[in-house]
Design a protein around this motif. Structure first.
Motif, PDB file in Angstrom:
ATOM      1  N   TYR A 208      -3.234  13.134  -3.972  1.00  0.00           N
ATOM      2  CA  TYR A 208      -3.788  12.882  -2.637  1.00  0.00           C
ATOM      3  C   TYR A 208      -4.662  14.036  -2.177  1.00  0.00           C
ATOM      4  O   TYR A 208      -5.577  13.854  -1.352  1.00  0.00           O
ATOM      5  CB  TYR A 208      -2.666  12.611  -1.640  1.00  0.00           C
ATOM      6  CG  TYR A 208      -1.937  13.841  -1.159  1.00  0.00           C
ATOM      7  CD1 TYR A 208      -2.274  14.450   0.047  1.00  0.00           C
ATOM      8  CD2 TYR A 208      -0.910  14.415  -1.912  1.00  0.00           C
ATOM      9  CE1 TYR A 208      -1.609  15.584   0.500  1.00  0.00           C
ATOM     10  CE2 TYR A 208      -0.245  15.539  -1.473  1.00  0.00           C
ATOM     11  CZ  TYR A 208      -0.593  16.122  -0.273  1.00  0.00           C
ATOM     12  OH  TYR A 208       0.055  17.249   0.166  1.00  0.00           O
TER      13      TYR A 208
ATOM     14  N   GLU B 255      -7.955   8.891   5.311  1.00  0.00           N
ATOM     15  CA  GLU B 255      -6.562   9.148   5.660  1.00  0.00           C
ATOM     16  C   GLU B 255      -5.649   8.068   5.100  1.00  0.00           C
ATOM     17  O   GLU B 255      -4.557   8.370   4.610  1.00  0.00           O
ATOM     18  CB  GLU B 255      -6.410   9.250   7.185  1.00  0.00           C
ATOM     19  CG  GLU B 255      -7.054  10.486   7.780  1.00  0.00           C
ATOM     20  CD  GLU B 255      -6.767  10.614   9.268  1.00  0.00           C
ATOM     21  OE1 GLU B 255      -5.967   9.797   9.791  1.00  0.00           O
ATOM     22  OE2 GLU B 255      -7.335  11.512   9.913  1.00  0.00           O
TER      23      GLU B 255
ATOM     24  N   ARG C 280      -2.631   8.704   2.426  1.00  0.00           N
ATOM     25  CA  ARG C 280      -1.249   8.336   2.747  1.00  0.00           C
ATOM     26  C   ARG C 280      -0.657   7.437   1.664  1.00  0.00           C
ATOM     27  O   ARG C 280       0.493   7.612   1.256  1.00  0.00           O
ATOM     28  CB  ARG C 280      -1.181   7.642   4.108  1.00  0.00           C
ATOM     29  CG  ARG C 280      -1.343   8.562   5.301  1.00  0.00           C
ATOM     30  CD  ARG C 280      -0.810   7.905   6.570  1.00  0.00           C
ATOM     31  NE  ARG C 280      -1.490   6.658   6.856  1.00  0.00           N
ATOM     32  CZ  ARG C 280      -2.572   6.554   7.619  1.00  0.00           C
ATOM     33  NH1 ARG C 280      -3.096   7.632   8.167  1.00  0.00           N
ATOM     34  NH2 ARG C 280      -3.122   5.374   7.854  1.00  0.00           N
TER      35      ARG C 280
ATOM     36  N   GLU D 130       3.515   1.539   4.479  1.00  0.00           N
ATOM     37  CA  GLU D 130       4.442   2.276   5.328  1.00  0.00           C
ATOM     38  C   GLU D 130       5.015   1.367   6.413  1.00  0.00           C
ATOM     39  O   GLU D 130       4.491   0.285   6.687  1.00  0.00           O
ATOM     40  CB  GLU D 130       3.740   3.471   5.979  1.00  0.00           C
ATOM     41  CG  GLU D 130       2.619   3.085   6.922  1.00  0.00           C
ATOM     42  CD  GLU D 130       1.892   4.295   7.497  1.00  0.00           C
ATOM     43  OE1 GLU D 130       2.279   5.423   7.169  1.00  0.00           O
ATOM     44  OE2 GLU D 130       0.944   4.100   8.271  1.00  0.00           O
TER      45      GLU D 130
END
Length: 869
Positions: free
Chosen positions: A325, A347, A351, A596
């Motif tokens: 990442y 982003e 993630r 997530e």
């Protein structure tokens, strides 16, 4: 010349000098072709033009296309990092003519761009043609500066292109470049031989035939040109580099890998880890920014394989913490200008990659330890074979893709039987399928009795819920009968929607239909009991009637699922794709790709948007269209689903358009309302939302209101003050608990002299043993601290039973600690006696056990137990 300039010059040459229109490349996740894992060529988005299904809006087109090739016949994965020019992700510079110019212009312009605009040495260039393409051959002979010996003929394998077994196809010409140092050492026979000194740079495809199933090639009315140039290879030539990885498309990533790992890059074999990681992080960044997420199926599993492969190579550079990442910004720096979506999604990409790295990192090292253990045994065997069972275990338990295990095996000179491993994997898949299946026999095991010949299973359930029918055939097993009629309003389970339930009646007899399934092409009705005797005995018309209430509830949930899918994509991002569903009359369940947990406020936003569309009462339209037309219009299709030439489109205004064969409401207002029950994880990268609509949602709202009314009454406050009232009560409770603990501790330690009575002995030192009644280990520690301040010299042991398990706390005075007495050593002995263990520091330590019955016996015999140790 930097890569950005090269890309711009290619586009401007065709756009400004040759009258082409720039059409942006499509995402690498095919939004309009569920049969394709990834966009693997620039022509993918133009397939309908070649097939004649849609008229092209432009006759000349230029673009640059992001491509991924990691499966099928274009699988370059095993070569990535070993050589210097194969990649999982690459850019294809392309130019097209749809029925406009043809071979002469395509060849002349390609040569002009290479030699006059970019200044490539003609002496290093080769042109290949299809063996029967005399037209292209003669054109190449007229090209100035191209030596006759550099024009080569090849067969179908290298120089004939086709879209599939049938359809548009034609010969192609390739331009190759010799990148060796000695011009005099060139050998035309090495072109297309795999020699790395001879690079294919540009493929000019001339689409002039339509291939029939019998092998006949019919000339097309309109002839097309489809050219594709490998951007990375062209950049390496123009930047005078022997390796793509030395160009400005890769070098900034490799520099970052060096900085993170503190391992310098080696352009030779020892640099393979750097090259693999640099390649893979480019592919991952592009794919995730275009909507893919790692997972266990289809393209999601491809991403997971690539990421885990890169993580393993990171171990070779001693990087055990998540690192991929951290390379994403370098990718954005290289590609973000031409592909702004990359920068916008940075982003999100980071993630997703980090979450996947952390997940796999927990098992990677354990898996590598297992592999090393298995490999050592295999190296001692005569056949040098890894057991298929262990390879499967690496896959099933530790998440090792087969290509990762294959790579590890090759490094140690080992092999494994891939066919045997595949059998084990298929057995596991079959077990998973069987575990979730309703036990209905398939057509191979059911013995059908045909009553009438003719058409059967005509579905009329979109138009009506009740219809007369004729029994066409039936089958029996131990406790079920299966019925097939000429026509039926019953929807058979498909696409996540459960089968209809209802009734069939024949004369005076009525029977309940418990389920409806699709077996082959048959819609099979499964009644609650065997009604066959009554059906065969009657001469009266059989009437089939769907349970209207259940059908309507199911329709509400199905239409709500479409709204949910659309809103999730608008709120969370276009990486969201359906991964499974359940649609029944009781509830809906929707599984989707996301990395997530969804925050509460975001769930609230999703719920609000869906209910807003419900209140708008949008008409739900259904229409049948050609599959290609529907896809071109942007209708959502599910990856892996098989669709016919004509498909059914369910459209809800501008909000949602999906291919779907299920049953739906007439307007969104018929859904009533939408309530989310739960949001959870079902697998890595896959989330699940469960929800209610209609009557079920209303009943839930009523129960919620009843609960609020009861709370308001019990707490003696208005509804809008309940939350603050609970907070106040919690604060008050915490204060009371704190005061109670202080009081309990004071009582417990008020008379420490009681705990100093009747000491036992350990190596001549006083040993104070007491069993006490306390509520938690914290009280024991408070007691221990007080005891250390009270006793001048000695050892104290406090014992209690907490939650049905024995607990011990031991403290030792400072003078005995200096003399070598350790509380930690003592509790380890005592904890073992209780079936557990213990530890801590020399002055204070704790132990726990499993058997509370043994506690009193241990305390009575503690001197002998310690003496024996």
């Amino acid at each position: 010349m930097d890569s950005k300039t090269i890309r711009r010059q290619f586009i401007s040459y065709f756009e400004e000098s040759r009258g082409h229109t720039y059409v942006p490349g499509s995402p690498v996740i095919p939004q309009q072709d569920p049969t394709l894992l990834f966009t693997n060529a620039g022509m993918n988005q133009f397939k309908p033009y070649f097939l004649g299904e849609i008229d092209p809006p432009f006759r000349r087109v230029v673009n640059t296309q992001k491509c991924i090739r990691v499966s099928g016949k274009h699988n370059d994965l095993e070569e990535v990092g070993r050589d210097h020019y194969h990649h999982t992700f690459f850019e294809m510079l392309g130019s097209w003519s749809f029925g406009d110019y043809y071979k002469k212009e395509a060849i002349m312009w390609a040569w002009e761009l290479f030699t006059q605009i970019w200044g490539m040495d003609p002496r290093r260039l080769y042109a290949t043609v299809y063996r029967d393409d005399d037209e292209a051959l003669e054109i190449w002979k007229t090209i100035p500066g191209l030596e006759a010996s550099h024009i080569l003929k090849f067969g179908e394998k290298d120089n004939f292109w086709s879209m599939g077994d049938t359809g548009p196809c034609g010969p192609c010409s390739e331009i190759h470049y010799y990148c060796g140092e000695d011009l005099a050492a060139q050998d035309p026979q090495k072109v297309n031989s795999g020699d790395p000194d001879y690079k294919e740079l540009w493929n000019l495809v001339f689409i002039q035939y339509n291939a029939l199933a019998n092998g006949t090639l019919l000339p097309l009315k309109n002839k097309h040109v489809d050219t594709g140039a490998g951007f990375e290879r062209i950049v390496s030539v123009l930047q005078n580099k022997n390796s793509n990885y030395e160009t400005d498309l890769f070098r900034p990533i490799i520099d970052q890998i060096e900085a993170i790992s503190n391992v310098a890059y080696d352009p030779g074999p020892d640099g393979m880890a750097h090259r693999v990681i640099a390649d893979h992080v480019r592919m991952l960044s592009v794919a995730i920014s275009d909507g893919a997420v790692p997972g266990n199926e289809g393209r999601s599993y491809v991403l997971r394989r690539i990421l885990r492969r890169a993580a393993r190579f990171g171990r070779e550079l001693k990087m055990k913490e998540p690192f991929l990442y951290r390379l994403v910004p370098a990718v954005m720096h290289i590609l973000g200008e031409v592909y702004p979506n990359l920068t916008a999604q940075r982003e999100h990409v980071q993630r997703v990659i980090r979450a996947e790295e952390e997940s796999f990192g927990n098992t990677l090292d354990k898996g590598l330890d297992l592999f090393d253990k298995v490999a050592r045994k295999a190296q001692k065997s005569s056949d040098k074979m890894l057991p298929a069972e262990e390879v499967f275990r690496l896959y099933d338990t530790f998440g090792f893709p087969l290509d990762l295990t294959r790579l590890l095996a090759e490094e140690k000179g080992l092999l494994f039987d891939e066919a045997a491993v595949e059998i084990l994997m298929e057995e596991q898949r079959e077990r998973a399928r069987a575990a979730g299946k309703f036990k209905v026999r398939d057509t191979e095991t059911l013995n059908w009795t045909v009553i009438r010949e003719g058409e059967s299973s005509r579905f009329v359930g979109y138009e009506t819920l009740e219809t007369p029918a004729q029994l066409m055939k039936y089958a029996l097993d131990e406790d079920r009968c299966y019925l097939v009629f000429d026509q039926t309003p019953f929807y058979a389970e498909a696409g996540g929607q459960i089968g209809d339930r209802g009734y069939l009646s024949a004369g005076e007899h009525m029977f309940r239909i418990d389920d409806t399934r699709k077996i082959g092409d048959d819609i099979v009705h499964i009644p609650e009991e065997s009604c066959l005797e009554s059906l065969l005995a009657t001469d009266e018309t059989i009437l089939l009637r769907v349970n209207e209430g259940l059908r309507m509830d199911t329709a509400r949930n199905h239409s709500a699922t479409h709204l949910l899918h659309a809103v999730l994509r608008s709120v969370l991002g276009e990486h969201v794709h359906q991964a499974g569903s359940y649609v029944g009359p009781d509830r809906l369940r929707f599984d989707f790709s996301h990395f997530e947990k969804i925050p509460r406020d975001t769930l609230k936003e999703i719920r609000h948007k869906i209910n807003k569309e419900i209140l708008a009462n949008i008409p739900v339209r259904e229409e049948e269209k050609k599959y290609s037309e529907a896809i071109h219009d942007g209708v959502q299709a599910l990856f892996g689903e098989k669709y016919g030439d004509v498909v059914r489109v369910i459209r809800m205004g501008e909000v949602s358009a999906e291919l779907c064969g299920g049953t739906h409401v007439s307007r969104t207002g018929d859904i009533g309302s939408f309530r989310i029950l739960a949001e959870s994880s079902v697998a890595a990268g896959i989330r699940r939302i469960e929800a209610l609509t209609g009557t079920a949602a209303l009943e839930l709202a009523e129960r919620d209101q009843d609960l609020l009314d009861a709370l308001s009454e019990e707490l003696k406050c208005p509804e809008n003050a309940i939350r603050q009232k609970i907070r106040d009560l919690q604060k008050e409770l915490q204060q009371l608990e704190k005061a109670n603990k202080a009081l309990s501790t004071a009582v417990l330690t008020s008379d420490m002299a009681e705990y100093l009575k009747d000491p036992k002995s350990y190596k001549g030192h006083p040993l104070y043993v007491n069993r006490v009644h306390v509520e938690s280990m914290d009280y024991l520690k408070e007691l221990g601290d007080t005891m250390r301040g009270t006793m001048k010299s000695g050892i104290a042991l406090f014992a209690a039973v907490l939650n049905d398990t024995p607990q011990l706390l031991c403290v030792v005075s400072d003078d005995l600690v200096k003399a070598g007495v350790s509380a930690a050593a003592l509790v380890r002995i005592l904890g073992k006696e209780l079936g557990g263990g213990g530890g801590g520091k020399a002055h204070m330590a704790t132990a726990g056990g499993r058997d509370a019955v043994k506690l009193d016996h241990l305390l009575e015999n503690i001197e002998s137990v310690l003496a024996a140790s």
